[in-house]
Enzyme design. Structure first.
Site, PDB file in Angstrom:
ATOM      1  N   GLN A 150       0.823  -1.347  -0.021  1.00  0.00           N
ATOM      2  CA  GLN A 150      -0.143  -0.164  -0.051  1.00  0.00           C
ATOM      3  C   GLN A 150       0.683   1.301   0.164  1.00  0.00           C
ATOM      4  O   GLN A 150       2.205   0.983   0.150  1.00  0.00           O
ATOM      5  CB  GLN A 150      -0.933  -0.075   1.271  1.00  0.00           C
ATOM      6  CG  GLN A 150      -0.128  -0.142   2.585  1.00  0.00           C
ATOM      7  CD  GLN A 150      -0.837  -0.240   3.726  1.00  0.00           C
ATOM      8  OE1 GLN A 150      -0.993   0.652   4.677  1.00  0.00           O
ATOM      9  NE2 GLN A 150      -1.595  -1.505   4.080  1.00  0.00           N
ATOM     10  N   HIS A 166       0.374   5.957   1.005  1.00  0.00           N
ATOM     11  CA  HIS A 166      -0.624   7.029   1.402  1.00  0.00           C
ATOM     12  C   HIS A 166      -0.219   8.408   0.561  1.00  0.00           C
ATOM     13  O   HIS A 166       0.947   8.608   0.370  1.00  0.00           O
ATOM     14  CB  HIS A 166      -0.394   7.224   3.022  1.00  0.00           C
ATOM     15  CG  HIS A 166      -0.278   6.044   3.609  1.00  0.00           C
ATOM     16  ND1 HIS A 166      -1.368   5.300   3.873  1.00  0.00           N
ATOM     17  CD2 HIS A 166       0.651   5.309   4.557  1.00  0.00           C
ATOM     18  CE1 HIS A 166      -0.944   4.434   4.760  1.00  0.00           C
ATOM     19  NE2 HIS A 166      -0.005   4.346   5.219  1.00  0.00           N
ATOM     20  N   GLU A 204       4.735   8.770   8.041  1.00  0.00           N
ATOM     21  CA  GLU A 204       4.596   7.952   9.088  1.00  0.00           C
ATOM     22  C   GLU A 204       5.956   7.139   9.541  1.00  0.00           C
ATOM     23  O   GLU A 204       6.742   7.379   8.810  1.00  0.00           O
ATOM     24  CB  GLU A 204       3.736   6.802   9.028  1.00  0.00           C
ATOM     25  CG  GLU A 204       3.917   6.065   7.794  1.00  0.00           C
ATOM     26  CD  GLU A 204       2.782   4.738   7.779  1.00  0.00           C
ATOM     27  OE1 GLU A 204       1.625   4.868   8.527  1.00  0.00           O
ATOM     28  OE2 GLU A 204       2.621   4.109   6.777  1.00  0.00           O
ATOM     29  N   HIS A 240       4.535   0.150   0.698  1.00  0.00           N
ATOM     30  CA  HIS A 240       5.105  -0.381   1.695  1.00  0.00           C
ATOM     31  C   HIS A 240       4.136  -1.443   2.224  1.00  0.00           C
ATOM     32  O   HIS A 240       3.056  -1.412   1.939  1.00  0.00           O
ATOM     33  CB  HIS A 240       5.613   0.583   2.939  1.00  0.00           C
ATOM     34  CG  HIS A 240       4.202   1.305   3.367  1.00  0.00           C
ATOM     35  ND1 HIS A 240       3.715   2.564   2.814  1.00  0.00           N
ATOM     36  CD2 HIS A 240       3.414   1.005   4.183  1.00  0.00           C
ATOM     37  CE1 HIS A 240       2.825   2.945   3.576  1.00  0.00           C
ATOM     38  NE2 HIS A 240       2.384   2.193   4.285  1.00  0.00           N
ATOM     39  N   ARG A 269      -4.341   0.783  -1.325  1.00  0.00           N
ATOM     40  CA  ARG A 269      -4.234  -0.670  -1.428  1.00  0.00           C
ATOM     41  C   ARG A 269      -3.696  -0.999  -2.889  1.00  0.00           C
ATOM     42  O   ARG A 269      -4.630  -0.920  -3.689  1.00  0.00           O
ATOM     43  CB  ARG A 269      -5.339  -1.559  -0.899  1.00  0.00           C
ATOM     44  CG  ARG A 269      -4.920  -2.824  -0.579  1.00  0.00           C
ATOM     45  CD  ARG A 269      -6.088  -3.607   0.084  1.00  0.00           C
ATOM     46  NE  ARG A 269      -6.463  -3.006   1.523  1.00  0.00           N
ATOM     47  CZ  ARG A 269      -7.705  -2.563   1.699  1.00  0.00           C
ATOM     48  NH1 ARG A 269      -8.524  -2.692   0.651  1.00  0.00           N
ATOM     49  NH2 ARG A 269      -7.716  -2.331   2.807  1.00  0.00           N
TER      50      ARG A 269
END
Length: 319
Positions: free
Chosen positions: A101, A103, A120, A178, A198
């Protein structure tokens, strides 16, 4: 109002790839065999954390921020984000591989989802033998090459698979492909966002034979096709706060506590401690508070210093 360190009731998430380590390893009150996430501090709509200690017990984090914005968040945070709590804290247990996936960045996330992006980091708390993380392209790629490998169900051939052990840190900028591999427990620190694209889910299906939704088209202009090396090299210093990640969205230090540490605030912002190992005490305003591995504690911005004692590993996160 006499302010104090705040803890919150975990928000537990059942996941197709989850397991039971959040209970056996981190003492979370899970009730299923497939609990994948414990959201420790969250203001994601529909998943708002509630205080579980002290005089503010039972109030949501949004309520206490609305009542005491500068005392809880701090002036520097309010100047940037208003009364929004800008970070989300989780523990994740991957019994099986998570989907591959990514972001989106702030611009795409705002435009498409009216959300923050999702920069993140992961701190590996436990890893089974041969466990690994999938993070970024091995070498510069292209959209055409990516799509060809995706269609052939061979995407992982383009990606870094990094063996991991306890204490490893990975910093994931938006756009980085990742996946957390099976057998890994991580502490995750991220922008407040639940936007995930995803890409590939290992052809996995649920009990009804249905696969999870993929986001192939949305992801195409969100992916960073450049080679990525996301592992962070850092050095622990006993009874000191040492830098691990410093980015525009959060600053994470690590405290390798072996005895005693006098903590003093260096900015006008809240701080969060995530205990990733051991046990410790905080002495605040003459009161002793006890914590252990798996606890996440929000230190309101108005608390300027405290004493930390014990043997533990602490992630210290601020803005």
């Amino acid at each position: 109002m006499k302010f104090y360190p705040l803890t919150f009731t975990p928000i537990l998430k059942d996941r197709i790839w989850g397991g039971t380590k959040l209970k056996t390893y981190l003492n979370k009150p899970i009730v299923s065999e497939t609990t994948g996430e414990s959201w420790e501090i969250s203001t994601v709509p529909g998943d708002i954390s509630v205080v579980n200690n002290g005089v503010l017990k039972g109030k949501s984090i949004n309520e206490i921020i609305d009542l005491y914005p500068e005392e809880i968040l701090g002036k520097s945070v309010i100047d940037r984000f208003g009364k929004q709590f800008p970070l989300l804290f989780k523990f994740i247990d991957a019994k099986e591989d998570l989907s591959i996936q990514l972001h989106p960045n702030d611009t795409l996330a705002k435009e498409r989802h009216d959300s923050f992006g999702k920069t993140e980091m992961w701190y590996v708390m436990q890893a089974d033998e041969s466990a690994r993380l999938v993070v970024g392209f091995k070498k510069d790629s292209t959209q055409k090459e990516y799509l060809a490998h995706l269609e052939n169900k061979n995407l992982v051939a383009l990606l870094n698979e990094s063996p991991v052990k306890k204490g490893d840190v990975f910093f994931l900028e938006t756009g980085t492909i990742h996946a957390i591999g099976a057998g890994v427990v991580v502490a995750e620190i991220q922008q407040t966002s639940d936007i995930t694209y995803r890409l590939y889910d290992w052809d996995r299906v649920d009990a009804n034979g249905q696969g999870r939704e993929l986001h192939t088209e949305l992801a195409l202009d969100a992916i960073n096709y450049k080679a990525t090396y996301s592992k962070v090299v850092y050095k622990e210093e006993i009874n000191q706060s040492t830098s691990v990640v410093n980015c525009p969205y959060f600053v994470t230090n690590i405290i390798a506590l072996q005895d005693r540490f006098i903590w003093k605030r260096t900015n006008q912002a809240f701080t969060v401690f995530m205990c990733t190992n051991g046990q410790f005490e905080m002495v605040v305003n003459g009161e002793i508070l006890r914590y252990r591995m798996g606890d996440t504690i929000l230190i309101p911005a108005c608390i300027e210093n405290l004493t930390v004692k014990g043997k533990a590993t602490l992630l210290e996160i601020s803005i």
